[in-house]
Design an enzyme around this catalytic site. Structure first.
Site, mmCIF file in Angstrom:
data_model
loop_
_atom_site.group_PDB
_atom_site.id
_atom_site.type_symbol
_atom_site.label_atom_id
_atom_site.label_comp_id
_atom_site.label_asym_id
_atom_site.label_seq_id
_atom_site.Cartn_x
_atom_site.Cartn_y
_atom_site.Cartn_z
ATOM 1 N N LYS A 244 2.946 -16.387 -13.098
ATOM 2 C CA LYS A 244 2.426 -15.128 -12.535
ATOM 3 C C LYS A 244 2.130 -14.124 -13.645
ATOM 4 O O LYS A 244 1.060 -13.512 -13.672
ATOM 5 C CB LYS A 244 3.463 -14.535 -11.568
ATOM 6 C CG LYS A 244 3.181 -13.096 -11.162
ATOM 7 C CD LYS A 244 4.231 -12.534 -10.217
ATOM 8 C CE LYS A 244 5.482 -12.000 -10.869
ATOM 9 N NZ LYS A 244 5.382 -10.633 -11.424
ATOM 10 N N ASN A 245 3.098 -13.948 -14.555
ATOM 11 C CA ASN A 245 2.953 -12.868 -15.533
ATOM 12 C C ASN A 245 1.995 -13.195 -16.675
ATOM 13 O O ASN A 245 1.713 -12.337 -17.517
ATOM 14 C CB ASN A 245 4.329 -12.435 -16.067
ATOM 15 C CG ASN A 245 5.122 -11.699 -14.989
ATOM 16 O OD1 ASN A 245 4.554 -11.316 -13.956
ATOM 17 N ND2 ASN A 245 6.412 -11.511 -15.219
ATOM 18 N N ARG B 70 2.336 -3.246 -9.433
ATOM 19 C CA ARG B 70 2.302 -2.416 -10.632
ATOM 20 C C ARG B 70 1.391 -3.002 -11.708
ATOM 21 O O ARG B 70 0.831 -2.275 -12.517
ATOM 22 C CB ARG B 70 3.699 -2.274 -11.224
ATOM 23 C CG ARG B 70 4.713 -1.636 -10.353
ATOM 24 C CD ARG B 70 6.011 -1.587 -11.118
ATOM 25 N NE ARG B 70 5.764 -1.072 -12.452
ATOM 26 C CZ ARG B 70 5.695 0.201 -12.762
ATOM 27 N NH1 ARG B 70 5.896 1.098 -11.835
ATOM 28 N NH2 ARG B 70 5.441 0.576 -13.993
ATOM 29 N N CYS C 39 9.695 1.916 -9.134
ATOM 30 C CA CYS C 39 9.802 0.804 -8.200
ATOM 31 C C CYS C 39 11.264 0.452 -8.036
ATOM 32 O O CYS C 39 12.133 1.124 -8.576
ATOM 33 C CB CYS C 39 8.982 -0.384 -8.662
ATOM 34 S SG CYS C 39 9.728 -1.282 -9.989
ATOM 35 N N ARG D 1 10.044 2.875 -14.727
ATOM 36 C CA ARG D 1 8.921 2.118 -15.296
ATOM 37 C C ARG D 1 7.690 2.974 -15.608
ATOM 38 O O ARG D 1 6.596 2.739 -15.065
ATOM 39 C CB ARG D 1 8.552 0.937 -14.388
ATOM 40 C CG ARG D 1 9.732 0.016 -14.152
ATOM 41 C CD ARG D 1 9.375 -1.171 -13.334
ATOM 42 N NE ARG D 1 8.600 -2.191 -14.048
ATOM 43 C CZ ARG D 1 8.159 -3.301 -13.470
ATOM 44 N NH1 ARG D 1 8.374 -3.516 -12.197
ATOM 45 N NH2 ARG D 1 7.487 -4.175 -14.170
ATOM 46 N N ASP E 132 14.114 -11.123 -16.223
ATOM 47 C CA ASP E 132 13.640 -11.774 -14.997
ATOM 48 C C ASP E 132 14.517 -12.956 -14.574
ATOM 49 O O ASP E 132 14.272 -13.561 -13.530
ATOM 50 C CB ASP E 132 12.179 -12.229 -15.160
ATOM 51 C CG ASP E 132 11.229 -11.038 -15.198
ATOM 52 O OD1 ASP E 132 11.629 -9.934 -14.794
ATOM 53 O OD2 ASP E 132 10.074 -11.221 -15.641
ATOM 54 N N ARG F 249 5.326 -12.853 -3.560
ATOM 55 C CA ARG F 249 4.597 -12.249 -4.680
ATOM 56 C C ARG F 249 4.679 -13.138 -5.914
ATOM 57 O O ARG F 249 3.767 -13.123 -6.744
ATOM 58 C CB ARG F 249 5.196 -10.881 -5.039
ATOM 59 C CG ARG F 249 4.909 -9.796 -4.031
ATOM 60 C CD ARG F 249 5.396 -8.475 -4.575
ATOM 61 N NE ARG F 249 5.090 -8.399 -5.989
ATOM 62 C CZ ARG F 249 5.852 -7.825 -6.906
ATOM 63 N NH1 ARG F 249 6.950 -7.221 -6.562
ATOM 64 N NH2 ARG F 249 5.496 -7.821 -8.164
HETATM 65 N N1 EPU Z 1 8.663 1.301 -20.648
HETATM 66 C C1 EPU Z 1 8.530 2.652 -20.854
HETATM 67 N N2 EPU Z 1 7.280 3.149 -21.081
HETATM 68 C C2 EPU Z 1 6.174 2.369 -21.096
HETATM 69 C C3 EPU Z 1 6.311 0.987 -20.878
HETATM 70 C C4 EPU Z 1 7.579 0.471 -20.659
HETATM 71 O O1 EPU Z 1 9.525 3.385 -20.849
HETATM 72 O O2 EPU Z 1 5.070 2.905 -21.297
HETATM 73 C C5 EPU Z 1 10.011 0.728 -20.426
HETATM 74 C C6 EPU Z 1 10.183 0.197 -19.005
HETATM 75 O O3 EPU Z 1 10.513 1.200 -18.091
HETATM 76 C C7 EPU Z 1 11.306 -0.818 -19.223
HETATM 77 C C8 EPU Z 1 10.991 -1.385 -20.617
HETATM 78 O O4 EPU Z 1 10.170 -0.397 -21.252
HETATM 79 O O5 EPU Z 1 12.526 -0.160 -19.233
HETATM 80 C C9 EPU Z 1 10.282 -2.708 -20.646
HETATM 81 O O6 EPU Z 1 9.235 -2.703 -19.703
HETATM 82 P P1 EPU Z 1 7.887 -3.540 -19.878
HETATM 83 O O7 EPU Z 1 6.764 -2.598 -20.066
HETATM 84 O O8 EPU Z 1 8.068 -4.611 -20.875
HETATM 85 O O9 EPU Z 1 7.770 -4.205 -18.425
HETATM 86 P P2 EPU Z 1 6.420 -4.504 -17.700
HETATM 87 O O10 EPU Z 1 5.412 -4.869 -18.699
HETATM 88 O O11 EPU Z 1 6.128 -3.457 -16.708
HETATM 89 C C10 EPU Z 1 6.738 -7.095 -17.471
HETATM 90 C C11 EPU Z 1 6.826 -8.094 -16.357
HETATM 91 C C12 EPU Z 1 8.125 -7.900 -15.599
HETATM 92 C C13 EPU Z 1 9.276 -8.103 -16.589
HETATM 93 C C14 EPU Z 1 9.133 -7.135 -17.765
HETATM 94 C C15 EPU Z 1 10.177 -7.340 -18.849
HETATM 95 C C16 EPU Z 1 4.504 -8.443 -15.797
HETATM 96 C C17 EPU Z 1 3.392 -8.253 -14.832
HETATM 97 N N3 EPU Z 1 5.685 -7.893 -15.475
HETATM 98 O O12 EPU Z 1 6.810 -5.816 -16.863
HETATM 99 O O13 EPU Z 1 8.177 -8.898 -14.609
HETATM 100 O O14 EPU Z 1 10.506 -7.875 -15.944
HETATM 101 O O15 EPU Z 1 7.837 -7.292 -18.370
HETATM 102 O O16 EPU Z 1 10.133 -8.634 -19.341
HETATM 103 O O17 EPU Z 1 4.334 -9.078 -16.824
HETATM 104 C C18 EPU Z 1 8.835 -9.856 -12.552
HETATM 105 O O18 EPU Z 1 8.048 -10.782 -12.786
HETATM 106 O O19 EPU Z 1 9.675 -9.889 -11.613
HETATM 107 C C19 EPU Z 1 8.794 -8.674 -13.402
HETATM 108 C C20 EPU Z 1 9.342 -7.510 -13.027
#
Ligand code: EPU
Length: 421
Positions: free
Chosen positions: A22-23, A93, A117, A122, A309, A401
């Site tokens: 998915k990711n 998201r 969320c 996030r 995850d 999802r």
């Molecule tokens: N963060 C910030 N500011 C930003 C971006 C991130 O503070 O501008 C923080 C987030 O709040 C969090 C940390 O940095 O505390 C890491 O977040 P990240 O941005 O890496 O998460 P994401 O990119 O939104 C992806 C996956 C998630 C997975 C996370 C961590 C996708 C679509 N989603 O989310 O997947 O948990 O990386 O590995 O790739 C899932 O599949 O269930 C899922 C939640």
């Protein structure tokens, strides 16, 4: 709303194929916005998030053709509406991933702010700061991010970006923006997740010049345009890890095909510590569980360390293991929502800030529980498979999802699982 009824107590046995990730699929679908020629994708998982993303791209003017259940082509030649509306972003998201490519190719984007969320606040300020460093003008108004390229330049400009924290979709958004920017972009403190590498591989096959994906420093030399390409989505390492945990918790023996242990070292190490036998093949993994697992502590961190995850699934297996373990969540501030539901099944869990102390119990007992997010739901499925009697999992749209045909795959492994519509 669909529910899942699980009659627990059966060890999982047999073979099941793992779907595309998915990711990896979500950012790669967005990469189609970067070229005016078709991008052919295979091994695309059939998931609710994937269909939401396809709908979002279609309403922007991307032509989507389904060639087989796991194969699509996307052609964004007719891209005309660079908008990701609130209705869609609030259900997924990952819609934020259209921001970078839209800006790079169309010069403008309007994307609803994702908001918080179930697992944390996030924010996306790193995505925005990176795009601003590349010369984008960004306004956040009325809940929308409105970004455009500076009028005098008309195109994003390469930049040196150091992100404040490791962010997966942040790295992906900036990498996609940079491939069509003028000059070189360097992303430091980049996410090293395999899904970032899969996206980079797809972009490279579209003509992008990227080096260093998979390290914390990614270098992108912008090109004038990208072309069409073919790409096969990598296997889902989290789906793989989830089925390994389900087999481990039930004392089962499974072989997972169309996947590999290549990106699962941290998870495999923990399952070995828990007492499982694991044999890795080139395109498959076999796991044989002991009569009872040993409790294992985990601490989540960015790749290659233990993935957030997989945290909920390991909490579930520790609930019935011998001994106690500490689960420490360091990525998201609110990712223990499954604990209270596991407790309803008889688990012994104490939460202290971002630590959960889990003491294994001899047995769990079925009950009705409620899923709050995708991986939380997966942990409840694992617990339900172990529990005596019937477990009903409410709100399983979260599972849909991110887990393709979960009840079919579990049934293939001998589980007694039914979807109640
Ligand atoms: N963060 C910030 N500011 C930003 C971006 C991130 O503070 O501008 C923080 C987030 O709040 C969090 C940390 O940095 O505390 C890491 O977040 P990240 O941005 O890496 O998460 P994401 O990119 O939104 C992806 C996956 C998630 C997975 C996370 C961590 C996708 C679509 N989603 O989310 O997947 O948990 O990386 O590995 O790739 C899932 O599949 O269930 C899922 C939640």
């Amino acid at each position: 709303m669909d529910k899942l009824l699980i009659r627990g107590g059966t060890a999982l046995r047999g073979e099941v194929a793992i779907s595309g990730a998915k990711n990896a699929a979500l950012p790669i679908l967005c990469a189609s916005l970067l070229a005016a020629e078709p991008l052919y994708l295979s091994n695309l998982p059939q998931l609710r998030d994937v269909s939401t993303m396809l709908r979002l791209l279609e309403q922007m003017g991307v032509e989507v053709v389904c060639h087989a259940p796991d194969m699509v082509s996307l052609n964004s030649r007719g891209l005309h509406n660079p908008l990701a509306p609130y209705d869609m972003v609030k259900t997924m998201r990952a819609s934020i991933l259209v921001l970078g490519p839209l800006l790079a190719r169309h010069g403008e984007a309007r994307v609803s702010l994702p908001g918080g969320c179930a697992i944390g606040a996030r924010p996306v300020e790193q995505h925005i700061k990176g795009l601003q460093a590349m010369g984008a003008e960004v306004n956040v108004e009325h809940g929308y991010i409105h970004a455009c390229c500076a009028a005098d330049k008309g195109r994003l400009q390469g930049a040196c970006i150091v992100t404040d924290m490791v962010t997966v979709t942040g790295t992906e958004n900036l990498m996609m923006a940079a491939v069509l920017a003028e000059g070189e972009t360097i992303i430091e403190n980049a996410a090293r997740e395999p899904e970032v590498v899969d996206l980079a591989d797809c972009l490279i096959s579209m003509g992008a010049q990227i080096s260093g994906a998979g390290t914390d420093k990614i270098r992108i030399r912008g090109v004038e345009r990208l072309h069409g390409a073919r790409h096969s989505i990598m296997a889902d390492r989290i789906e793989t890890g989830t089925y390994l945990c389900a087999a481990a918790a039930t004392g089962g023996e499974v072989r997972l095909t169309r996947t590999s242990a290549a990106y699962l070292d941290a998870v495999v190490d923990k399952l070995l510590d828990a007492g499982c036998d694991i044999v890795t093949e080139r395109d498959a993994i076999r796991l044989k569980a002991p009569a009872r697992l040993k409790a294992v502590s985990v601490r989540t961190s960015p790749y290659p360390a233990f993935p957030t995850d997989m945290q909920a699934q390991f909490m579930a297996i520790n609930c019935v293991a011998e001994g106690s373990a500490v689960i420490r969540e360091t990525i998201f501030e609110n990712r223990f929502m499954h604990a209270v539901e596991l407790i309803r099944l008889g688990a012994d869990i104490r939460i202290d800030a971002n630590n959960a102390m889990v003491t294994g119990v001899e047995r769990l007992d079925g009950a009705t529980v409620m899923a709050t997010d995708l991986r939380a739901s997966a942990s409840l499925v694992i617990a339900g498979l172990v529990a005596q009697g019937e477990t009903v999992i409410d709100r399983i749209y979260h599972l849909d999802r991110g887990y393709e045909k979960i009840e079919e795959k579990l049934r293939q492994l001998g589980a007694r699982v039914e979807r109640i519509r």
